[in-house]
Design a protein around this motif. Structure first.
Motif, PDB file in Angstrom:
ATOM      1  N   ARG A  65    -116.740  12.950  41.933  1.00 15.25           N
ATOM      2  CA  ARG A  65    -116.516  12.072  43.296  1.00 15.25           C
ATOM      3  C   ARG A  65    -117.184  10.812  42.609  1.00 15.25           C
ATOM      4  NH1 ARG A  65    -114.283   8.997  45.972  1.00 15.25           N
ATOM      5  NH2 ARG A  65    -115.231   8.159  47.873  1.00 15.25           N
ATOM      6  N   LEU A  66    -118.293  10.847  41.969  1.00 16.93           N
ATOM      7  CA  LEU A  66    -119.015   9.857  41.247  1.00 16.93           C
ATOM      8  C   LEU A  66    -118.034   9.174  40.220  1.00 16.93           C
ATOM      9  CD1 LEU A  66    -121.591   7.746  40.262  1.00 16.93           C
ATOM     10  CD2 LEU A  66    -122.074  10.067  38.931  1.00 16.93           C
ATOM     11  N   GLN A  67    -117.170   9.793  39.447  1.00 18.70           N
ATOM     12  CA  GLN A  67    -116.187   9.264  38.573  1.00 18.70           C
ATOM     13  C   GLN A  67    -115.153   8.425  39.536  1.00 18.70           C
ATOM     14  OE1 GLN A  67    -113.329  12.074  36.860  1.00 18.70           O
ATOM     15  NE2 GLN A  67    -113.284  10.880  35.034  1.00 18.70           N
ATOM     16  N   GLU A  68    -114.887   9.004  40.578  1.00 20.26           N
ATOM     17  CA  GLU A  68    -113.900   8.399  41.516  1.00 20.26           C
ATOM     18  C   GLU A  68    -114.232   7.049  41.910  1.00 20.26           C
ATOM     19  OE1 GLU A  68    -112.840  11.293  44.383  1.00 20.26           O
ATOM     20  OE2 GLU A  68    -111.497  12.206  43.393  1.00 20.26           O
ATOM     21  N   VAL A  69    -115.460   7.045  42.436  1.00 21.27           N
ATOM     22  CA  VAL A  69    -116.191   5.738  42.840  1.00 21.27           C
ATOM     23  C   VAL A  69    -116.340   4.727  41.887  1.00 21.27           C
ATOM     24  CG1 VAL A  69    -118.301   4.874  43.855  1.00 21.27           C
ATOM     25  CG2 VAL A  69    -117.552   6.827  44.640  1.00 21.27           C
ATOM     26  N   LEU A  70    -116.765   5.044  40.843  1.00 24.59           N
ATOM     27  CA  LEU A  70    -116.882   4.202  39.545  1.00 24.59           C
ATOM     28  C   LEU A  70    -115.409   3.362  39.264  1.00 24.59           C
ATOM     29  CD1 LEU A  70    -119.245   6.040  37.150  1.00 24.59           C
ATOM     30  CD2 LEU A  70    -119.828   3.894  38.625  1.00 24.59           C
ATOM     31  N   LEU A  71    -114.367   4.523  39.049  1.00 27.97           N
ATOM     32  CA  LEU A  71    -112.904   3.932  38.802  1.00 27.97           C
ATOM     33  C   LEU A  71    -112.448   3.019  39.822  1.00 27.97           C
ATOM     34  CD1 LEU A  71    -111.364   7.236  37.446  1.00 27.97           C
ATOM     35  CD2 LEU A  71    -112.020   4.972  35.973  1.00 27.97           C
ATOM     36  N   SER A  72    -112.776   3.301  41.224  1.00 23.48           N
ATOM     37  CA  SER A  72    -112.203   2.369  42.167  1.00 23.48           C
ATOM     38  C   SER A  72    -113.003   1.109  42.229  1.00 23.48           C
ATOM     39  CB  SER A  72    -112.308   3.238  43.670  1.00 23.48           C
ATOM     40  OG  SER A  72    -113.751   3.259  43.972  1.00 23.48           O
ATOM     41  N   ALA A  73    -114.032   1.094  41.745  1.00 21.92           N
ATOM     42  CA  ALA A  73    -114.701  -0.351  41.358  1.00 21.92           C
ATOM     43  C   ALA A  73    -114.609  -0.911  40.141  1.00 21.92           C
ATOM     44  CB  ALA A  73    -116.241  -0.016  41.525  1.00 21.92           C
ATOM     45  N   GLY A  74    -113.587  -0.374  39.485  1.00 25.69           N
ATOM     46  CA  GLY A  74    -113.161  -0.835  38.088  1.00 25.69           C
ATOM     47  C   GLY A  74    -114.216  -0.720  37.076  1.00 25.69           C
ATOM     48  N   VAL A  75    -115.049   0.335  37.239  1.00 29.13           N
ATOM     49  CA  VAL A  75    -116.027   0.544  36.152  1.00 29.13           C
ATOM     50  C   VAL A  75    -115.718   1.679  35.263  1.00 29.13           C
ATOM     51  CG1 VAL A  75    -118.695   1.273  35.747  1.00 29.13           C
ATOM     52  CG2 VAL A  75    -117.854  -0.428  37.793  1.00 29.13           C
ATOM     53  N   ARG A  76    -115.659   1.278  34.016  1.00 35.89           N
ATOM     54  CA  ARG A  76    -115.289   2.264  32.898  1.00 35.89           C
ATOM     55  C   ARG A  76    -116.056   2.333  31.722  1.00 35.89           C
ATOM     56  NH1 ARG A  76    -110.900   1.061  35.964  1.00 35.89           N
ATOM     57  NH2 ARG A  76    -109.117   2.147  36.365  1.00 35.89           N
ATOM     58  N   PHE A  77    -116.567   3.567  31.421  1.00 38.30           N
ATOM     59  CA  PHE A  77    -117.165   3.868  30.300  1.00 38.30           C
ATOM     60  C   PHE A  77    -116.956   5.368  30.093  1.00 38.30           C
ATOM     61  CE2 PHE A  77    -120.182   3.390  33.821  1.00 38.30           C
ATOM     62  CZ  PHE A  77    -120.826   4.671  34.026  1.00 38.30           C
ATOM     63  N   PRO A  78    -117.157   5.802  28.754  1.00 32.08           N
ATOM     64  CA  PRO A  78    -117.002   7.240  28.602  1.00 32.08           C
ATOM     65  C   PRO A  78    -117.908   8.153  29.320  1.00 32.08           C
ATOM     66  CG  PRO A  78    -117.250   5.961  26.310  1.00 32.08           C
ATOM     67  CD  PRO A  78    -117.702   5.094  27.652  1.00 32.08           C
ATOM     68  N   ILE A  79    -117.400   9.284  29.903  1.00 33.72           N
ATOM     69  CA  ILE A  79    -118.292  10.329  30.819  1.00 33.72           C
ATOM     70  C   ILE A  79    -118.229  11.518  30.167  1.00 33.72           C
ATOM     71  CG2 ILE A  79    -118.632  11.129  33.012  1.00 33.72           C
ATOM     72  CD1 ILE A  79    -117.398   8.795  34.372  1.00 33.72           C
ATOM     73  N   ILE A  80    -119.097  12.161  29.758  1.00 32.83           N
ATOM     74  CA  ILE A  80    -119.144  13.597  29.403  1.00 32.83           C
ATOM     75  C   ILE A  80    -119.616  14.300  30.355  1.00 32.83           C
ATOM     76  CG2 ILE A  80    -120.169  14.935  27.886  1.00 32.83           C
ATOM     77  CD1 ILE A  80    -120.717  12.618  25.882  1.00 32.83           C
ATOM     78  N   PHE A  81    -118.690  15.059  31.085  1.00 29.81           N
ATOM     79  CA  PHE A  81    -119.049  16.302  32.000  1.00 29.81           C
ATOM     80  C   PHE A  81    -119.696  17.384  31.769  1.00 29.81           C
ATOM     81  CE2 PHE A  81    -116.413  13.256  34.657  1.00 29.81           C
ATOM     82  CZ  PHE A  81    -117.279  13.108  35.786  1.00 29.81           C
ATOM     83  N   MET A  82    -120.806  17.931  32.124  1.00 32.79           N
ATOM     84  CA  MET A  82    -121.150  19.395  32.109  1.00 32.79           C
ATOM     85  C   MET A  82    -121.402  20.122  33.377  1.00 32.79           C
ATOM     86  SD  MET A  82    -124.158  18.370  29.590  1.00 32.79           S
ATOM     87  CE  MET A  82    -125.006  19.956  29.186  1.00 32.79           C
ATOM     88  N   THR A  83    -120.929  21.431  33.143  1.00 32.59           N
ATOM     89  CA  THR A  83    -121.112  22.200  34.449  1.00 32.59           C
ATOM     90  C   THR A  83    -121.239  23.486  34.137  1.00 32.59           C
ATOM     91  OG1 THR A  83    -120.082  22.914  36.620  1.00 32.59           O
ATOM     92  CG2 THR A  83    -118.617  22.401  34.480  1.00 32.59           C
ATOM     93  N   ALA A  84    -122.047  24.076  34.876  1.00 29.15           N
ATOM     94  CA  ALA A  84    -122.323  25.537  34.747  1.00 29.15           C
ATOM     95  C   ALA A  84    -121.218  26.326  35.450  1.00 29.15           C
ATOM     96  CB  ALA A  84    -123.770  26.058  35.361  1.00 29.15           C
ATOM     97  N   PHE A  85    -120.436  25.792  36.165  1.00 30.03           N
ATOM     98  CA  PHE A  85    -119.428  26.356  36.990  1.00 30.03           C
ATOM     99  C   PHE A  85    -118.084  25.760  36.920  1.00 30.03           C
ATOM    100  CE2 PHE A  85    -123.554  26.245  39.259  1.00 30.03           C
ATOM    101  CZ  PHE A  85    -123.743  27.676  39.548  1.00 30.03           C
TER     102      PHE A  85
END
Length: 124
Positions: A65-85
């Protein structure tokens, strides 16, 4: 001398934030840590990081969801996602939205280092 790149770390687990920040600083980069996506949004966009490492499963606002908010604001930079699930649906979604990598926790230091350095080497 040029200012080293800043890596934003967004994770609700304080221990994970501390260990990732230590790893990032050991590579010569600056680290900014945030306990939630909302905390990053309050502070992080004013000085855009060169890269972000974000957990997926967090209360109130997930990493995707954070990624979606950033994209909708036109903010782009590399995001490395990590998850235990990890789920295939979330992996597909974040990668389709431009995530740099999708890693499972725990991830070893060498993998993280390679991901960070590769993400920073990508043309903007």
């Amino acid at each position: 001398m040029a200012k080293p790149p800043t890596i934003a770390i967004v994770d609700d687990d304080e221990g994970v934030r501390a260990s990732l920040a230590s790893l990032v600083r050991s590579l010569g980069y600056q680290a900014r840590t945030y306990g939630s996506g909302a905390e990053f949004l309050r502070d992080g966009v004013s000085e855009q990081p060169a890269c972000m490492i974000s957990d997926v499963q967090m209360p109130a606002m997930t990493g995707d969801r954070l990624q979606e908010v950033l994209l909708s604001a036109g903010v782009r930079f590399p995001i490395i996602f990590m998850t235990a699930f990890p789920t295939e649906d979330v992996r597909r979604k974040v990668l389709a939205n431009g995530a740099y990598r999708f890693l499972t926790k725990p991830s070893d230091g060498e993998t993280l280092i390679r991901c960070i350095e590769d993400a920073l080497a990508e043309p903007a």
